[in-house]
Design a protein around this motif. Structure first.
Motif, short mmCIF file in Angstrom:
data_model
loop_
_atom_site.label_atom_id
_atom_site.label_comp_id
_atom_site.label_asym_id
_atom_site.label_seq_id
_atom_site.Cartn_x
_atom_site.Cartn_y
_atom_site.Cartn_z
N ILE A 89 -24.38 -3.22 -1.36
CA ILE A 89 -25.60 -3.24 -1.52
C ILE A 89 -26.13 -4.53 -0.54
O ILE A 89 -25.55 -5.70 -0.71
N ASP B 49 -32.02 -4.05 -0.24
CA ASP B 49 -30.92 -3.48 -1.22
C ASP B 49 -30.48 -2.03 -0.77
O ASP B 49 -30.58 -1.32 -1.79
N SER C 51 -26.32 -2.42 -8.37
CA SER C 51 -27.57 -3.09 -8.27
C SER C 51 -27.22 -4.58 -8.41
O SER C 51 -26.27 -5.03 -8.82
N ARG C 52 -28.46 -5.06 -8.12
CA ARG C 52 -28.24 -6.47 -8.05
C ARG C 52 -29.60 -7.35 -8.81
O ARG C 52 -30.64 -6.62 -8.58
#
Length: 124
Positions: free
Chosen positions: A51, A56, A71-72
């Motif tokens: 990512i 993103d 995801s972050r």
């Protein structure tokens, strides 16, 4: 310096799900691209997902596309890997990695910081 610590690995049956998390500490985490790699016994380390810092943007290995989601959370300095529809061939040690340049890459050599890894075992 950036320190990365993975968690969430374990044993799961084929078709099940696991969620890996990677917690970062140290320097400006939010500007880093983050990646997940894995290494099975007797095999080379391989790219799983990444990512980017900007927008993103995500990329996945063909073998996990549609089943895994990266995801972050920049505020919490964490990156996660949701793994669904797991297969026995997903069995490996999973590593979290950080690239200070902020460019998402499939190349392990682009990542300067690595976690210690977490074991994922999928039984048939």
């Amino acid at each position: 310096q950036v320190q990365l610590v993975e968690s969430g690995g374990g044993l799961v049956q084929a078709g099940g799900s696991l969620r890996l998390s990677c917690s970062a500490s140290g320097r400006t985490f939010s500007s880093y691209a983050m990646g997940w790699f894995r290494q099975a016994p007797g095999k080379e380390r391989e790219f799983v997902a990444t990512i980017s810092w900007s927008y993103d943007t995500t990329y996945y290995a063909d073998s996990v596309k549609g089943r895994f989601t990266i995801s972050r959370d920049k505020a919490k300095k964490t990156v996660s890997l949701q793994m669904d529809s797991l297969k026995p061939e997903d069995t490996a040690i999973y590593y979290c990695a950080a690239d200070p340049a902020g460019h998402s890459s499939r190349l392990a050599s682009r990542y300067d910081y690595w976690g210690q890894g977490t074991q994922v075992t999928v039984s048939s």
